[in-house]
Structure formats: C-alpha cells, structure tokens
Design a protein around this motif. Structure first.
Motif: not given
Length: 328
Positions: A81-98
């Motif tokens: 949860y914390l990593d997710y919010f921290g990534g969003l504030f850095r403009g990181d929406f995650g990585t595509s699984m495929l």
C-alpha cells in the motif's frame, strides 16, 4: 417590527462561506485518496493469483515468481500500500504483467487519442445543445407551437435513449460502408474523427438541449424577465443577457458530468472504430487479465472525473455565488 425577528431577537441572515474553494479542494483530496485506495484493492481482491491468471497456467513458476517480485506482490499488504502510493506520487503507475512496460508509458501513448475524441465531442455538445435549447424555449414558451415542442421532445428523447455503440455501428454501416464518405475504422486523418465524435456527441446533445430548454422556460417566467420586457429591451438582450446566464447554472453542472460520461463512453466507441485510445486498451487488458494496466487506466479515468467535478464546482462558485451560501 422593523429590522428584527418577530420574537424581538436579531435576524440571522444566510451568509456566504468564507472559504468555499478550500472545502471543495478538501473534498477533492479525500475523494482522490478513496479512489487511489480502491484502485489499489483491485488487484488484492482478485480471487487466486493475479500473476498466474495473467501469464497463464502453463507459465513457468520461475517467471511467475519473478513477475510477482517485480510487481512487489511478495511484500506485506501494508508495504504494498505504501509503495503503491509512493509510486503514484512519483508518477509510477506500476508495470504491465504481460509486456513488462511501465503502465504510465502505455497510458501516455494512448490518452491523447482518447482526448482527441472526448474534448471535441464535448465542444460539439455545448455548441449545439445551448442554442437548440434556448431557441426551442423561446419558440414554445407559454404553450405556443405545440407541434414544434412535440417534435423537439420526441426527437431528443429518441436520440438520448440510443446507446453510443449502437449509434457508432449505424454510422459505420451507412456513412462508411454504404456511402464511403469516411473511414470504417482506425486513426487516419481528420476524416476518421468525424463518425466517432458524432457517436459520442449525439446522445448528450439531445439530453442537454432538453435541460437547457426546461431551465430557460423556468427563467423566462421570472419577474426580472417581465421587467426587462416592460423596459422594451430588444429581445436579443432579454434572452442572451438576462435569461441565458441564469439558465446556465444547471447546464454547467450537467455539462461537466456529461464530459466525464463521454470519456467513459469512449470505451465502447473506440472498440467499434478500432481507435487506439484508453478505451480499446482497457478492453484488451481486461480480456488479457493485465490487472496493473486496468488499474492504471481506471485510476486515470477516476482522476479525470474528479478534476472535472472540481472545475465545475469552482466555476459555479464564480458564476452563481448562491451555491456557496450556507446557513449559520
């Protein structure tokens, strides 16, 4: 009893809130936090292993574990949860699984195509609905021209009731396949924009023009309109300077809501026209079970809805100060 309440006390008048923008911004921040939390829980609430579901049952266990580690799904929930919010504030929406590509990069390449449809469609809606509604309100005020009122109401109800994807299919069948005036699908020049924009704008134009007509008829019955007419002001000034601005409050509110629904409506329209925007991308990612990409696109749509509502609220506070008045 002058200047006081009937019981002799001091009259308490409604007063305007001193900080309406701050309250609106506060609601925006809370809504944004709720949206981000719900987007985070999307993957957590999926039954089973989302990585295995995305990669398939035949995917090697090493690949599955490596992808889980890359996505941070092997961490405790609170850390995710914390990593997710921290990534969003850095403009990181995650990585595509495929594909393994950053979700933000995929969204950045597809969002302009969606806006290329939604924003012009919204301009078309406003440019057509307000003059139509005002014109038919003037023509049919006081029960006049029943035939025109019936034709207007029937036509707008019909067009508003037809889903966007059915309108899109009909437009393709007639104007693209039968007449050959426009491309059937794809993103190729200005001509490819016409049919998708019409498909998106037809229903909202019908709905909003009816609302403008009803609001204008209500305003035309007010005393200040009768006073303006008694002063023998030109009809153009009465309708455009006095009636229309007072009818635009509800129009502005619903127009903002329609913009958000039009952005969401691009999902179906983009699939009909094979348009390379977020709508077609989220449909493909759902079928492929690429949950981080779905999560990122849903978040972008939600943020767009919140931003539009915030802008509408702030504009209403400027155009209609009564919306900021509260009882104390």
């Amino acid at each position: 009893m002058l200047g006081g309440a009937p019981w002799g006390g001091r009259r308490r008048w409604p007063r305007r809130s001193r900080r309406p923008p701050a309250r609106r911004l506060g609601r925006f921040v809370v809504s944004l936090w709720v949206l981000m939390t719900m987007a985070f829980l999307m993957i957590q609430l999926i039954p089973g292993d989302p990585v295995r579901a995305a990669l398939g049952l035949t995917a090697p266990i090493e690949l599955v574990n490596a992808r889980r580690t890359a996505l941070g799904l092997d961490h405790p929930l609170w850390q995710q949860y914390l990593d997710y919010f921290g990534g969003l504030f850095r403009g990181d929406f995650g990585t595509s699984m495929l594909s393994g590509q950053p979700v933000g990069d995929i969204i950045a390449t597809r969002l302009p195509a969606t806006l290329q449809l939604a924003l012009p469609a919204f301009v078309v809606v406003i440019a057509l609905a307000i003059p139509l509604g005002l014109t038919f309100a003037v023509l049919t005020r006081g029960g006049r021209r029943r035939g025109s009122e019936l034709a207007f109401t029937s036509t707008t109800v019909l067009f508003a009731a037809i889903p966007e994807f059915l309108v899109a299919v009909a437009l393709v069948a007639f104007f693209a396949v039968q007449l050959g005036w426009f491309p059937v699908a794809g993103h190729d020049g200005a001509g490819s924009l016409v049919l998708p924009i019409v498909a998106l704008a037809l229903g909202p134009t019908s709905t909003l023009s009816r609302i403008v007509r009803v609001e204008t008829l209500s305003v035309l019955g007010n005393d200040f309109i009768r006073t303006a007419r008694a002063k023998r002001l030109p009809a153009r000034l009465v309708y455009l300077r006095h009636a229309l601005p007072n009818a635009l409050t509800a129009t502005l509110t619903l127009g903002g809501l329609m913009l958000t629904t039009m952005v969401a409506g691009t999902v179906l329209v983009e699939n009909v026209f094979a348009w390379p925007g977020l709508g077609s991308t989220i449909s493909q990612s759902i079928l492929q079970k690429d949950y981080p990409l779905v999560q990122g696109i849903v978040l972008v749509y939600g943020i767009g809805v919140l931003l539009v509502n915030l802008v509408v609220d702030l504009l209403l506070a400027v155009l209609d100060p009564r919306s900021t008045i509260r009882e104390n």
